[in-house]
Design a protein around this motif. Structure first.
Motif, PDB file in Angstrom:
ATOM      1  N   LEU A 188       0.820  -1.208   0.000  1.00 36.88           N
ATOM      2  CA  LEU A 188       0.000   0.000   0.000  1.00 36.88           C
ATOM      3  C   LEU A 188       0.860   1.266   0.000  1.00 36.88           C
ATOM      4  O   LEU A 188       0.540   2.245  -0.672  1.00 36.88           O
ATOM      5  N   ILE A 189       1.952   1.236   0.728  1.00 31.29           N
ATOM      6  CA  ILE A 189       2.868   2.381   0.734  1.00 31.29           C
ATOM      7  C   ILE A 189       3.474   2.566  -0.655  1.00 31.29           C
ATOM      8  O   ILE A 189       3.575   3.692  -1.164  1.00 31.29           O
ATOM      9  N   ALA A 190       3.867   1.470  -1.293  1.00 28.24           N
ATOM     10  CA  ALA A 190       4.453   1.539  -2.633  1.00 28.24           C
ATOM     11  C   ALA A 190       3.432   2.079  -3.639  1.00 28.24           C
ATOM     12  O   ALA A 190       3.775   2.892  -4.510  1.00 28.24           O
ATOM     13  N   ILE A 191       2.182   1.663  -3.515  1.00 26.73           N
ATOM     14  CA  ILE A 191       1.136   2.164  -4.407  1.00 26.73           C
ATOM     15  C   ILE A 191       0.922   3.664  -4.188  1.00 26.73           C
ATOM     16  O   ILE A 191       0.764   4.426  -5.136  1.00 26.73           O
ATOM     17  N   GLY A 192       0.942   4.087  -2.932  1.00 23.15           N
ATOM     18  CA  GLY A 192       0.790   5.505  -2.625  1.00 23.15           C
ATOM     19  C   GLY A 192       1.922   6.347  -3.199  1.00 23.15           C
ATOM     20  O   GLY A 192       1.691   7.419  -3.760  1.00 23.15           O
ATOM     21  N   ILE A 193       3.142   5.859  -3.074  1.00 26.64           N
ATOM     22  CA  ILE A 193       4.300   6.586  -3.609  1.00 26.64           C
ATOM     23  C   ILE A 193       4.231   6.640  -5.135  1.00 26.64           C
ATOM     24  O   ILE A 193       4.492   7.685  -5.746  1.00 26.64           O
ATOM     25  N   ALA A 194       3.851   5.539  -5.758  1.00 31.02           N
ATOM     26  CA  ALA A 194       3.735   5.509  -7.221  1.00 31.02           C
ATOM     27  C   ALA A 194       2.648   6.482  -7.689  1.00 31.02           C
ATOM     28  O   ALA A 194       2.827   7.189  -8.685  1.00 31.02           O
ATOM     29  N   GLY A 195       1.532   6.532  -6.983  1.00 29.83           N
ATOM     30  CA  GLY A 195       0.462   7.468  -7.331  1.00 29.83           C
ATOM     31  C   GLY A 195       0.904   8.908  -7.183  1.00 29.83           C
ATOM     32  O   GLY A 195       0.598   9.757  -8.025  1.00 29.83           O
ATOM     33  N   PHE A 196       1.630   9.194  -6.120  1.00 29.39           N
ATOM     34  CA  PHE A 196       2.147  10.542  -5.906  1.00 29.39           C
ATOM     35  C   PHE A 196       3.101  10.941  -7.029  1.00 29.39           C
ATOM     36  O   PHE A 196       3.031  12.053  -7.551  1.00 29.39           O
ATOM     37  N   CYS A 197       3.991  10.030  -7.419  1.00 25.04           N
ATOM     38  CA  CYS A 197       4.938  10.319  -8.501  1.00 25.04           C
ATOM     39  C   CYS A 197       4.209  10.549  -9.819  1.00 25.04           C
ATOM     40  O   CYS A 197       4.572  11.445 -10.589  1.00 25.04           O
ATOM     41  N   TRP A 198       3.177   9.774 -10.073  1.00 23.97           N
ATOM     42  CA  TRP A 198       2.408   9.942 -11.308  1.00 23.97           C
ATOM     43  C   TRP A 198       1.713  11.307 -11.327  1.00 23.97           C
ATOM     44  O   TRP A 198       1.740  12.013 -12.346  1.00 23.97           O
ATOM     45  N   LEU A 199       1.110  11.684 -10.212  1.00 25.40           N
ATOM     46  CA  LEU A 199       0.449  12.988 -10.142  1.00 25.40           C
ATOM     47  C   LEU A 199       1.459  14.121 -10.268  1.00 25.40           C
ATOM     48  O   LEU A 199       1.183  15.151 -10.890  1.00 25.40           O
ATOM     49  N   TRP A 200       2.631  13.951  -9.689  1.00 28.79           N
ATOM     50  CA  TRP A 200       3.682  14.953  -9.797  1.00 28.79           C
ATOM     51  C   TRP A 200       4.091  15.140 -11.260  1.00 28.79           C
ATOM     52  O   TRP A 200       4.257  16.247 -11.753  1.00 28.79           O
ATOM     53  N   ARG A 201       4.221  14.025 -11.967  1.00 27.70           N
ATOM     54  CA  ARG A 201       4.594  14.075 -13.388  1.00 27.70           C
ATOM     55  C   ARG A 201       3.507  14.767 -14.210  1.00 27.70           C
ATOM     56  O   ARG A 201       3.804  15.550 -15.118  1.00 27.70           O
ATOM     57  N   GLN A 202       2.256  14.490 -13.903  1.00 21.61           N
ATOM     58  CA  GLN A 202       1.165  15.146 -14.617  1.00 21.61           C
ATOM     59  C   GLN A 202       1.190  16.659 -14.380  1.00 21.61           C
ATOM     60  O   GLN A 202       0.923  17.446 -15.288  1.00 21.61           O
ATOM     61  N   ALA A 203       1.501  17.077 -13.174  1.00 15.44           N
ATOM     62  CA  ALA A 203       1.596  18.501 -12.867  1.00 15.44           C
ATOM     63  C   ALA A 203       2.747  19.140 -13.642  1.00 15.44           C
ATOM     64  O   ALA A 203       2.622  20.268 -14.130  1.00 15.44           O
ATOM     65  N   GLN A 204       3.864  18.439 -13.772  1.00 15.13           N
ATOM     66  CA  GLN A 204       4.987  18.972 -14.533  1.00 15.13           C
ATOM     67  C   GLN A 204       4.622  19.118 -16.005  1.00 15.13           C
ATOM     68  O   GLN A 204       5.000  20.095 -16.656  1.00 15.13           O
ATOM     69  N   LEU A 205       3.890  18.166 -16.546  1.00 18.97           N
ATOM     70  CA  LEU A 205       3.452  18.260 -17.941  1.00 18.97           C
ATOM     71  C   LEU A 205       2.496  19.436 -18.130  1.00 18.97           C
ATOM     72  O   LEU A 205       2.542  20.131 -19.146  1.00 18.97           O
ATOM     73  N   ALA A 206       1.631  19.658 -17.170  1.00 16.91           N
ATOM     74  CA  ALA A 206       0.691  20.780 -17.260  1.00 16.91           C
ATOM     75  C   ALA A 206       1.441  22.103 -17.209  1.00 16.91           C
ATOM     76  O   ALA A 206       1.094  23.042 -17.930  1.00 16.91           O
ATOM     77  N   ASN A 207       2.457  22.198 -16.384  1.00  9.92           N
ATOM     78  CA  ASN A 207       3.251  23.428 -16.317  1.00  9.92           C
ATOM     79  C   ASN A 207       4.035  23.647 -17.609  1.00  9.92           C
ATOM     80  O   ASN A 207       4.197  24.776 -18.062  1.00  9.92           O
ATOM     81  N   ALA A 208       4.521  22.570 -18.207  1.00 11.45           N
ATOM     82  CA  ALA A 208       5.268  22.694 -19.455  1.00 11.45           C
ATOM     83  C   ALA A 208       4.359  23.144 -20.591  1.00 11.45           C
ATOM     84  O   ALA A 208       4.820  23.788 -21.535  1.00 11.45           O
ATOM     85  N   ALA A 209       3.083  22.838 -20.515  1.00  6.79           N
ATOM     86  CA  ALA A 209       2.149  23.224 -21.574  1.00  6.79           C
ATOM     87  C   ALA A 209       1.982  24.734 -21.655  1.00  6.79           C
ATOM     88  O   ALA A 209       1.596  25.258 -22.699  1.00  6.79           O
ATOM     89  N   GLN A 210       2.291  25.439 -20.597  1.00  4.02           N
ATOM     90  CA  GLN A 210       2.194  26.896 -20.622  1.00  4.02           C
ATOM     91  C   GLN A 210       3.231  27.506 -21.560  1.00  4.02           C
ATOM     92  O   GLN A 210       3.048  28.618 -22.054  1.00  4.02           O
ATOM     93  N   ASP A 211       4.297  26.802 -21.825  1.00  2.00           N
ATOM     94  CA  ASP A 211       5.356  27.317 -22.692  1.00  2.00           C
ATOM     95  C   ASP A 211       5.150  26.957 -24.159  1.00  2.00           C
ATOM     96  O   ASP A 211       5.984  27.302 -24.991  1.00  2.00           O
TER      97      ASP A 211
END
Length: 62
Positions: free
Chosen positions: A10-33
């Motif tokens: 469960l901890i590993a799933i939580g960390i993986a989910g957090f990393c995935w959401l972090w990556r999605q946020a980075q992609l959204a920020n890159a779209a501004q450029d």
């Protein structure tokens, strides 16, 4: 032992989910450029046809 394994899973799933959401946020920020379209619309044409109202079946010949 199984309880500890489930907890770690469960901890590993939580960390993986957090990393995935972090990556999605980075992609959204890159779209501004991304480049944007600049200029003026000179002409815009939309195909349109008159729509017949009512029943669209062909008339029966009597």
């Amino acid at each position: 032992m199984p309880l500890k394994l489930i907890s770690l899973l469960l901890i590993a799933i939580g960390i993986a989910g957090f990393c995935w959401l972090w990556r999605q946020a980075q992609l959204a920020n890159a779209a501004q450029d991304w480049p944007i379209a600049a200029g003026a619309v000179e002409r815009s044409e939309v195909e349109w046809r008159q729509r017949r109202g009512g029943d669209h079946r062909p008339a029966l010949s009597s």
